[in-house]
Design a protein around this motif. Structure first.
Motif, short mmCIF file in Angstrom:
data_model
loop_
_atom_site.label_atom_id
_atom_site.label_comp_id
_atom_site.label_asym_id
_atom_site.label_seq_id
_atom_site.Cartn_x
_atom_site.Cartn_y
_atom_site.Cartn_z
N ALA A 151 5.36 3.58 2.07
CA ALA A 151 5.15 2.24 1.50
C ALA A 151 4.92 1.29 2.67
CB ALA A 151 6.36 1.81 0.69
N LEU A 152 3.73 0.70 2.72
CA LEU A 152 3.33 -0.18 3.82
C LEU A 152 3.23 -1.60 3.27
CD1 LEU A 152 0.33 0.45 6.22
CD2 LEU A 152 0.68 -1.76 5.13
N ASP A 201 -5.79 4.93 7.02
CA ASP A 201 -6.16 5.00 5.61
C ASP A 201 -5.98 3.64 4.92
OD1 ASP A 201 -6.79 7.65 5.95
OD2 ASP A 201 -5.01 8.41 4.91
N PHE A 202 -4.96 2.88 5.33
CA PHE A 202 -4.77 1.54 4.78
C PHE A 202 -6.00 0.67 5.05
CE2 PHE A 202 -3.30 -2.86 5.84
CZ PHE A 202 -3.17 -3.31 4.54
N PHE A 203 -6.46 0.66 6.30
CA PHE A 203 -7.66 -0.11 6.62
C PHE A 203 -8.86 0.43 5.84
CE2 PHE A 203 -5.19 -1.97 9.95
CZ PHE A 203 -5.79 -3.20 10.19
N GLY A 204 -8.97 1.74 5.71
CA GLY A 204 -10.05 2.33 4.92
C GLY A 204 -10.01 1.88 3.48
N SER A 205 -8.81 1.75 2.91
CA SER A 205 -8.67 1.32 1.52
C SER A 205 -9.15 -0.12 1.34
CB SER A 205 -7.22 1.45 1.04
OG SER A 205 -6.40 0.40 1.55
N LEU A 206 -9.18 -0.89 2.43
CA LEU A 206 -9.66 -2.27 2.39
C LEU A 206 -11.17 -2.35 2.60
CD1 LEU A 206 -6.93 -3.98 4.61
CD2 LEU A 206 -7.01 -3.84 2.10
N GLY A 207 -11.79 -1.19 2.89
CA GLY A 207 -13.22 -1.15 3.12
C GLY A 207 -13.61 -1.18 4.59
N ALA A 257 -9.34 -9.62 3.71
CA ALA A 257 -8.84 -8.41 3.05
C ALA A 257 -7.36 -8.20 3.36
CB ALA A 257 -9.66 -7.20 3.47
N LEU A 258 -6.97 -8.39 4.62
CA LEU A 258 -5.56 -8.24 4.99
C LEU A 258 -4.71 -9.28 4.28
CD1 LEU A 258 -5.93 -7.61 8.83
CD2 LEU A 258 -5.21 -5.93 7.10
N TYR A 293 0.87 -1.18 0.00
CA TYR A 293 0.00 0.00 0.00
C TYR A 293 0.90 1.23 0.00
CZ TYR A 293 -3.20 3.56 1.83
OH TYR A 293 -3.94 4.70 2.02
N ARG A 294 0.61 2.17 -0.87
CA ARG A 294 1.41 3.40 -0.96
C ARG A 294 0.50 4.61 -0.82
NH1 ARG A 294 6.63 1.87 -3.10
NH2 ARG A 294 7.26 4.03 -2.86
N THR A 295 1.04 5.63 -0.18
CA THR A 295 0.33 6.90 -0.08
C THR A 295 1.34 8.00 0.17
OG1 THR A 295 -1.56 8.03 0.94
CG2 THR A 295 -0.13 6.74 2.41
#
Length: 142
Positions: free
Chosen positions: A76-77, A34-40, A127-128, A2-4
């Motif tokens: 970068a996660l 935000d990473f968790f949010g990107s997964l829904g 999702a993870l 995951y990148r932001t």
């Protein structure tokens, strides 16, 4: 992976314009959210509706070089391990094409009602797992 990106703002820095390291931690929490949010799985809904918290239980930071006011931080996660209730992540934070700092972080799913760890719900685990790096991935017992 995951990148932001996040800007390093005036309020994140000391009077000399160098990043104040506690500000990095606040920014890191936002990136993780935000990473968790990107997964829904928005944290607010997880907190309010599902009563799941995700506290950090381990954090190891290595600072390589300073960040400066105005830098655009590239996060970068990677997910390196998923346990019963734990999640191991690594973060690499860069700016100006150079690594500024890295972090190894473990978070744990907990009940907001009794503050005990709980197994990742099946939908969140699935999702993870889609983001799990398979090289050297492990499944700790926690």
């Amino acid at each position: 992976m995951y990148r932001t990106k996040r800007p390093l703002r005036f309020g994140d820095c000391d009077p000399s314009g160098i990043a104040y390291f506690p500000s990095y931690l606040n920014i890191l929490v936002g990136v993780t959210e935000d990473f968790f949010g990107s997964l829904g799985f928005a944290w607010k809904a997880m907190n309010d509706e599902r009563r799941i918290g995700i506290p950090t239980v381990r954090l190891d930071l290595t600072f390589v070089r300073p960040g400066f006011q105005g830098d655009e931080l590239d996060f970068a996660l990677t997910v390196n391990g998923i346990g019963r209730s734990s999640l191991d992540m690594e973060h690499t934070v860069s700016a100006r094409d150079m690594v500024l700092w890295t972090a190894k972080q473990r978070v744990v799913a907990t009940s907001l009602d009794n503050h005990a760890s709980l197994a990742w719900p099946a939908d969140i685990r699935a999702a993870l797992s889609q983001h799990l790096e398979t090289t050297n991935a492990h499944h700790p017992a926690t």
